[in-house]
Write an enzyme that holds these catalytic residues in place. Structure first.
Site, PDB file in Angstrom:
ATOM      1  N   SER A 129      39.489  40.800  39.479  1.00  0.00           N
ATOM      2  CA  SER A 129      40.216  40.694  39.410  1.00  0.00           C
ATOM      3  C   SER A 129      41.163  39.613  37.765  1.00  0.00           C
ATOM      4  CB  SER A 129      42.007  41.037  40.756  1.00  0.00           C
ATOM      5  OG  SER A 129      41.955  39.552  40.758  1.00  0.00           O
ATOM      6  N   LYS A 186      41.065  31.404  44.293  1.00  0.00           N
ATOM      7  CA  LYS A 186      41.840  30.964  44.198  1.00  0.00           C
ATOM      8  C   LYS A 186      42.798  29.441  43.844  1.00  0.00           C
ATOM      9  CE  LYS A 186      44.233  35.270  45.057  1.00  0.00           C
ATOM     10  NZ  LYS A 186      44.683  36.240  44.078  1.00  0.00           N
ATOM     11  N   SER A 287      49.833  38.246  41.653  1.00  0.00           N
ATOM     12  CA  SER A 287      48.296  37.657  42.522  1.00  0.00           C
ATOM     13  C   SER A 287      48.683  37.905  43.939  1.00  0.00           C
ATOM     14  CB  SER A 287      48.363  35.664  42.439  1.00  0.00           C
ATOM     15  OG  SER A 287      47.508  35.681  43.752  1.00  0.00           O
TER      16      SER A 287
END
Length: 322
Positions: A129, A186, A287
């Site tokens: 993504s 992340k 996000s």
């Protein structure tokens, strides 16, 4: 031997059935567990081959040679000199691994090497993504260091050797807390004890505003997006921050230690509990991260991402990143 053929066929059928069910979404697969089981099963066949089946075939091949020597001696006594006995061909057929060992014991060294490499050294991941744009793009194939934060046992993820603690600014792969079978990536924003505030789209840690500098816009295929450079303890990375996107965190779920967070129309303020980390994507307005589902416990850490080893649509992406 017939029993071993049937057993091997059943094991391979179960393996293919598991992979097929996983591929078509019928079950939730676990690649680490699958690789562990494959290592154990092929290792058992490899040991059986070395300790039992191969010596058995060698004894049979030796018996053929002994019989051939005895036969030649008998023919020599009878005065027959020319003998057409192809002993080597018969021995070769006997010493050859049967298919059920070729597909198990024969694969063990490769599977074992992959298991050790993936479990304790480096693991490959694919970025699915755009939550880490501009640092990582969709389709990037990355490597994750599995020992930087300590050595963990595969499958159960239990730490057996301590390593470095995750630092602010690290790009980390971890098991998604609401669904640990999924791996997320992340950036570490807050470490245990930090107070992280993301208010009006500005990041503050322990009362100190994290410095940002405007840099040239980021081009994502056909559109330009505002881009900033952010500083964490002297380490710089870039992020996207859309001025028109709302600061309000919409859709935050219930999670462990949610009482440590205060939500408002301006954003969120969270106190990071011990043994946990606060994570955010570099694509700040696109996000799904700790602002929505909470903190990442130490037990969920997979490793530190550090290198793009391939992007088939853009090979120039290969290299390290901050």
């Amino acid at each position: 031997m017939q029993f071993m053929q049937i057993l091997t066929a059943a094991i391979l059928a179960a393996f293919l059935g598991y992979v097929g069910s996983w591929y078509f979404g019928l079950i939730e697969g676990n690649f680490a567990l699958l690789l562990f089981l494959a290592t154990v099963v092929t290792g058992a066949f490899w040991l059986a081959e070395r300790l039992y089946f191969l010596p058995q075939r060698r004894r049979a091949a030796q018996a053929i040679e002994d019989a051939a020597v005895q036969r030649r001696a008998e023919l020599d006594r009878m005065g027959i000199q020319k003998v057409d006995l192809d002993v080597q061909e018969a021995q070769g057929r006997l010493l050859m691994q049967p298919w059920w060992l070729d597909w198990t014991a024969g694969l063990f060294p490769v599977i074992a090497a992959v298991f050790v490499l993936r479990s304790f050294l480096f693991e490959p991941f694919k970025i699915p993504s755009g939550s880490m744009i501009p640092t990582l793009l969709v389709g990037d194939l990355i490597l994750v260091n599995k020992f930087t934060y300590g050595v963990r046992l595969p499958v159960i993820n239990t730490k057996i050797i301590e390593g470095n603690k995750p630092a602010r600014g690290d790009v980390m792969v971890f098991r998604y807390p609401p669904q640990p079978s999924l791996d997320y990536i992340k950036r570490v924003i807050g470490v245990p004890g930090d107070e992280v505030a993301y208010l009006n789209k500005r990041l503050t840690i322990n009362g100190q505003v994290v410095p940002t500098t405007a840099v040239p816009d980021f081009l994502d295929e056909v559109k330009y997006y505002p881009q900033l450079e952010e500083q964490f303890d002297g380490k710089a990375h870039r992020l996207l921050n859309y001025p028109d996107a709302p600061a309000f965190i919409q859709g935050a779920t219930s999670f462990a230690y949610r009482d440590n967070c205060r939500y408002s129309v301006e954003g969120v303020v969270c106190k990071v509990p011990e043994g946990h980390y606060f994570m955010m994507g570099d694509n700040r307005d696109n996000s799904l991260d700790s602002r929505y589902w909470g903190f990442v416990p130490d037990a969920n850490i997979v490793g530190k991402a550090f290198f793009v080893w391939m992007n088939f649509s853009n090979p120039r992406r290969i290299g390290s990143f901050q």
